[in-house]
Design a protein around this motif. Structure first.
Motif, PDB file in Angstrom:
ATOM      1  N   SER A 117      10.639   5.125  -2.688  1.00 51.16           N
ATOM      2  CA  SER A 117       9.073   5.068  -2.466  1.00 51.16           C
ATOM      3  C   SER A 117       9.149   6.952  -2.257  1.00 51.16           C
ATOM      4  CB  SER A 117       8.783   4.626  -0.922  1.00 51.16           C
ATOM      5  OG  SER A 117       7.669   5.061  -0.742  1.00 51.16           O
ATOM      6  N   THR A 118       7.995   7.341  -2.594  1.00 51.56           N
ATOM      7  CA  THR A 118       7.705   8.844  -2.442  1.00 51.56           C
ATOM      8  C   THR A 118       6.355   8.936  -1.717  1.00 51.56           C
ATOM      9  OG1 THR A 118       6.611   8.965  -4.731  1.00 51.56           O
ATOM     10  CG2 THR A 118       8.956   9.526  -4.636  1.00 51.56           C
ATOM     11  N   PRO A 119       6.329   8.791  -0.544  1.00 57.64           N
ATOM     12  CA  PRO A 119       5.267   8.905   0.696  1.00 57.64           C
ATOM     13  C   PRO A 119       4.980  10.369   0.850  1.00 57.64           C
ATOM     14  CG  PRO A 119       7.361   8.656   1.828  1.00 57.64           C
ATOM     15  CD  PRO A 119       7.837   8.434   0.339  1.00 57.64           C
ATOM     16  N   LEU A 120       3.781  10.566   1.258  1.00 55.03           N
ATOM     17  CA  LEU A 120       3.297  11.996   1.498  1.00 55.03           C
ATOM     18  C   LEU A 120       3.778  12.346   2.940  1.00 55.03           C
ATOM     19  CD1 LEU A 120       1.405  14.361   1.073  1.00 55.03           C
ATOM     20  CD2 LEU A 120      -0.589  13.314   2.279  1.00 55.03           C
ATOM     21  N   LEU A 121       4.493  13.265   2.924  1.00 54.43           N
ATOM     22  CA  LEU A 121       5.116  13.699   4.181  1.00 54.43           C
ATOM     23  C   LEU A 121       4.087  14.738   4.827  1.00 54.43           C
ATOM     24  CD1 LEU A 121       8.669  14.658   3.087  1.00 54.43           C
ATOM     25  CD2 LEU A 121       7.749  12.443   3.790  1.00 54.43           C
ATOM     26  N   CYS A 122       3.707  14.261   6.058  1.00 56.95           N
ATOM     27  CA  CYS A 122       2.728  15.176   7.052  1.00 56.95           C
ATOM     28  C   CYS A 122       3.207  15.478   8.243  1.00 56.95           C
ATOM     29  CB  CYS A 122       1.426  14.369   7.402  1.00 56.95           C
ATOM     30  SG  CYS A 122       0.600  13.375   6.053  1.00 56.95           S
ATOM     31  N   VAL A 123       3.707  16.825   8.268  1.00 62.85           N
ATOM     32  CA  VAL A 123       4.191  17.486   9.443  1.00 62.85           C
ATOM     33  C   VAL A 123       3.372  18.156  10.001  1.00 62.85           C
ATOM     34  CG1 VAL A 123       4.746  19.858   8.232  1.00 62.85           C
ATOM     35  CG2 VAL A 123       6.229  19.115  10.161  1.00 62.85           C
ATOM     36  N   ILE A 136       4.216  16.882   0.293  1.00 63.00           N
ATOM     37  CA  ILE A 136       3.972  17.281   1.539  1.00 63.00           C
ATOM     38  C   ILE A 136       2.869  17.878   1.816  1.00 63.00           C
ATOM     39  CG2 ILE A 136       4.605  19.678   0.766  1.00 63.00           C
ATOM     40  CD1 ILE A 136       5.553  20.195   3.629  1.00 63.00           C
ATOM     41  N   SER A 137       2.020  17.337   2.976  1.00 62.25           N
ATOM     42  CA  SER A 137       0.587  17.883   3.557  1.00 62.25           C
ATOM     43  C   SER A 137       0.868  19.132   4.090  1.00 62.25           C
ATOM     44  CB  SER A 137      -0.096  16.926   4.213  1.00 62.25           C
ATOM     45  OG  SER A 137       0.336  16.909   5.477  1.00 62.25           O
ATOM     46  N   VAL A 138       0.245  20.066   4.056  1.00 60.11           N
ATOM     47  CA  VAL A 138       0.201  21.561   4.515  1.00 60.11           C
ATOM     48  C   VAL A 138      -0.694  21.868   5.694  1.00 60.11           C
ATOM     49  CG1 VAL A 138       0.346  24.118   4.210  1.00 60.11           C
ATOM     50  CG2 VAL A 138       1.628  22.923   2.576  1.00 60.11           C
ATOM     51  N   PRO A 139      -0.536  21.813   6.921  1.00 59.72           N
ATOM     52  CA  PRO A 139      -1.480  22.097   7.852  1.00 59.72           C
ATOM     53  C   PRO A 139      -2.001  23.345   8.176  1.00 59.72           C
ATOM     54  CG  PRO A 139       0.700  21.755   8.917  1.00 59.72           C
ATOM     55  CD  PRO A 139       0.911  21.570   7.623  1.00 59.72           C
ATOM     56  N   GLY A 140      -3.139  23.647   8.733  1.00 66.23           N
ATOM     57  CA  GLY A 140      -3.464  25.014   9.140  1.00 66.23           C
ATOM     58  C   GLY A 140      -5.044  24.855   9.703  1.00 66.23           C
ATOM     59  N   ASP A 144       3.586  19.850  13.055  1.00 65.91           N
ATOM     60  CA  ASP A 144       4.094  21.152  13.470  1.00 65.91           C
ATOM     61  C   ASP A 144       4.107  22.253  12.615  1.00 65.91           C
ATOM     62  OD1 ASP A 144       5.335  22.909  14.829  1.00 65.91           O
ATOM     63  OD2 ASP A 144       6.968  21.992  15.673  1.00 65.91           O
ATOM     64  N   PRO A 145       3.144  22.990  12.463  1.00 66.07           N
ATOM     65  CA  PRO A 145       3.383  24.126  11.716  1.00 66.07           C
ATOM     66  C   PRO A 145       4.438  25.053  11.404  1.00 66.07           C
ATOM     67  CG  PRO A 145       1.144  23.946  12.714  1.00 66.07           C
ATOM     68  CD  PRO A 145       1.920  23.129  13.450  1.00 66.07           C
ATOM     69  N   ASP A 146       5.131  25.005  12.694  1.00 62.08           N
ATOM     70  CA  ASP A 146       6.428  25.741  12.668  1.00 62.08           C
ATOM     71  C   ASP A 146       7.619  25.215  11.924  1.00 62.08           C
ATOM     72  OD1 ASP A 146       5.062  27.760  14.300  1.00 62.08           O
ATOM     73  OD2 ASP A 146       5.708  26.820  16.036  1.00 62.08           O
ATOM     74  N   ARG A 147       7.399  23.929  11.333  1.00 62.23           N
ATOM     75  CA  ARG A 147       8.313  23.157  10.817  1.00 62.23           C
ATOM     76  C   ARG A 147       8.186  22.765   9.269  1.00 62.23           C
ATOM     77  NH1 ARG A 147      11.740  19.389  14.813  1.00 62.23           N
ATOM     78  NH2 ARG A 147      13.252  20.005  13.486  1.00 62.23           N
ATOM     79  N   ILE A 148       7.138  23.620   8.828  1.00 59.71           N
ATOM     80  CA  ILE A 148       6.596  23.464   7.300  1.00 59.71           C
ATOM     81  C   ILE A 148       7.668  23.832   6.534  1.00 59.71           C
ATOM     82  CG2 ILE A 148       5.229  24.144   5.649  1.00 59.71           C
ATOM     83  CD1 ILE A 148       2.975  24.790   7.732  1.00 59.71           C
ATOM     84  N   GLY A 149       8.383  24.933   6.838  1.00 59.59           N
ATOM     85  CA  GLY A 149       9.762  25.159   5.856  1.00 59.59           C
ATOM     86  C   GLY A 149      10.879  24.120   5.665  1.00 59.59           C
ATOM     87  N   GLU A 150      10.990  23.519   6.825  1.00 61.04           N
ATOM     88  CA  GLU A 150      11.966  22.398   6.895  1.00 61.04           C
ATOM     89  C   GLU A 150      11.641  21.097   5.887  1.00 61.04           C
ATOM     90  OE1 GLU A 150      13.750  21.369  10.752  1.00 61.04           O
ATOM     91  OE2 GLU A 150      12.347  23.129  11.419  1.00 61.04           O
ATOM     92  N   THR A 151      10.474  21.019   6.331  1.00 65.11           N
ATOM     93  CA  THR A 151       9.662  19.634   5.728  1.00 65.11           C
ATOM     94  C   THR A 151       9.336  20.049   4.213  1.00 65.11           C
ATOM     95  OG1 THR A 151       8.457  19.346   7.547  1.00 65.11           O
ATOM     96  CG2 THR A 151       7.786  17.884   5.704  1.00 65.11           C
ATOM     97  N   LEU A 205       0.951  -1.415   0.195  1.00 67.34           N
ATOM     98  CA  LEU A 205      -0.056  -0.159  -0.048  1.00 67.34           C
ATOM     99  C   LEU A 205       0.836   1.059   0.067  1.00 67.34           C
ATOM    100  CD1 LEU A 205      -2.739  -1.126   2.648  1.00 67.34           C
ATOM    101  CD2 LEU A 205      -2.979  -0.868   0.161  1.00 67.34           C
ATOM    102  N   GLY A 206       0.210   2.270  -0.420  1.00 68.06           N
ATOM    103  CA  GLY A 206       0.935   3.573  -0.350  1.00 68.06           C
ATOM    104  C   GLY A 206       1.232   3.876   0.881  1.00 68.06           C
ATOM    105  N   LEU A 207       2.362   4.786   1.261  1.00 69.54           N
ATOM    106  CA  LEU A 207       2.547   5.304   2.556  1.00 69.54           C
ATOM    107  C   LEU A 207       2.310   6.862   2.746  1.00 69.54           C
ATOM    108  CD1 LEU A 207       6.202   3.664   2.989  1.00 69.54           C
ATOM    109  CD2 LEU A 207       4.076   3.019   4.015  1.00 69.54           C
ATOM    110  N   VAL A 208       1.684   7.193   3.946  1.00 66.52           N
ATOM    111  CA  VAL A 208       1.670   8.339   4.348  1.00 66.52           C
ATOM    112  C   VAL A 208       2.459   8.690   5.853  1.00 66.52           C
ATOM    113  CG1 VAL A 208       0.002  10.249   5.303  1.00 66.52           C
ATOM    114  CG2 VAL A 208      -0.637   8.832   3.425  1.00 66.52           C
ATOM    115  N   LEU A 209       3.309   9.679   6.044  1.00 64.44           N
ATOM    116  CA  LEU A 209       4.239   9.556   7.172  1.00 64.44           C
ATOM    117  C   LEU A 209       4.009  10.635   7.784  1.00 64.44           C
ATOM    118  CD1 LEU A 209       7.783   8.779   5.527  1.00 64.44           C
ATOM    119  CD2 LEU A 209       5.801   7.123   6.083  1.00 64.44           C
ATOM    120  N   GLU A 210       3.685  10.512   9.236  1.00 60.00           N
ATOM    121  CA  GLU A 210       3.228  11.537  10.013  1.00 60.00           C
ATOM    122  C   GLU A 210       4.129  11.695  11.338  1.00 60.00           C
ATOM    123  OE1 GLU A 210      -1.236  12.368  10.613  1.00 60.00           O
ATOM    124  OE2 GLU A 210      -0.593  11.384  12.460  1.00 60.00           O
TER     125      GLU A 210
END
Length: 233
Positions: free
Chosen positions: A97-103, A123-127, A105-112, A75-80
């Motif tokens: 593999s090219t999983p979805l990166l779910c950060v 990448i998933s972008v939270p808000g 911590d909104p303060d670390r979006i730039g790093e991710t 199955l596909g991967l989502v990493l949280e």
């Protein structure tokens, strides 16, 4: 809203998918049983295409080990994770593999986003609301994110309805190009989580990630996604 490719699988408002979660604090038989259960459910519900591995341990080694095992399910991967260092370690455990990166911590979006640019993983972008989502997409794009999904911070069904509707409107009006990304709904377990997921599907949600859902719930979500797919054909 355009589609996005996550670990070789296209996700869009026309080609919806969902996933269930596993914690990286599970070990041994508990981990094997959980993954086997998800794979069995996926055999019954073809739109169950992803496993989300949660970095509850906040330990890079544990996270990487569980991600490597989850990758073996097919199955596909989502990493949280709240920590991009843990995400980087997990990606290294699944070459190709090219999983979805779910950060989380909104303060670390730039790093991710930088990690996304280097690894070609989306990448998933939270808000917490529409405004913060648009601001955070700007951060992700300015740091070179390869692909983006929007991850609104719902607390209930009303939030889901209102935010998804706002994002649809912004896209239709062409007023905010940041809104032109698929919507991911991250929700919990059980009947209320299924209700939130259903609202999202009816309001343009493309990817639903739940902590857990029983077989009947998975079939309901599968049927709903199939019905809305038929409306677009």
């Amino acid at each position: 809203m355009t589609g996005i490719e996550i670990d070789g699988r296209v996700v869009s408002p026309e080609e919806r998918a969902f996933g269930l979660s596993v914690s990286d604090i599970l070990l041994g038989d508990a981990l094997s049983d959980r993954l086997s259960n998800i794979v069995e459910l996926a055999g019954d519900c073809p739109r169950l295409r992803f496993i989300c591995v949660r970095n509850d341990s906040m330990d890079p080694s544990l996270f990487s080990a569980v991600v490597a095992v989850a990758a073996g399910t097919g199955l596909g991967l989502v990493l949280e994770s709240a920590d991009p260092v843990c995400l980087r370690s997990a990606i290294a455990s699944t070459p190709g593999s090219t999983p979805l990166l779910c950060v989380t911590d909104p303060d670390r979006i730039g790093e991710t986003a930088v990690l996304s640019a280097v690894t070609s993983c989306p990448i998933s972008v939270p808000g917490s609301d529409t405004e913060s989502l648009m601001d955070n997409v700007d951060i992700a794009e300015s740091n070179g994110a390869t692909g983006i999904v929007l991850c609104p911070g719902y607390t209930n069904m009303k939030d889901c309805l209102e935010i998804n509707t706002d994002l649809q409107r912004l896209e239709a009006e062409h007023s905010f190009p940041q809104a032109c990304h698929p919507i991911m709904t991250r929700t919990w377990s059980g009947e209320y989580a299924l209700s939130v997921a259903s609202v999202s599907v009816m309001r343009h949600g493309a990817l639903i990630i739940l902590d857990d859902l029983d077989r009947d719930g998975c079939r309901v979500l599968q049927a709903l996604m199939d019905d809305f797919r038929a409306l677009h054909v």
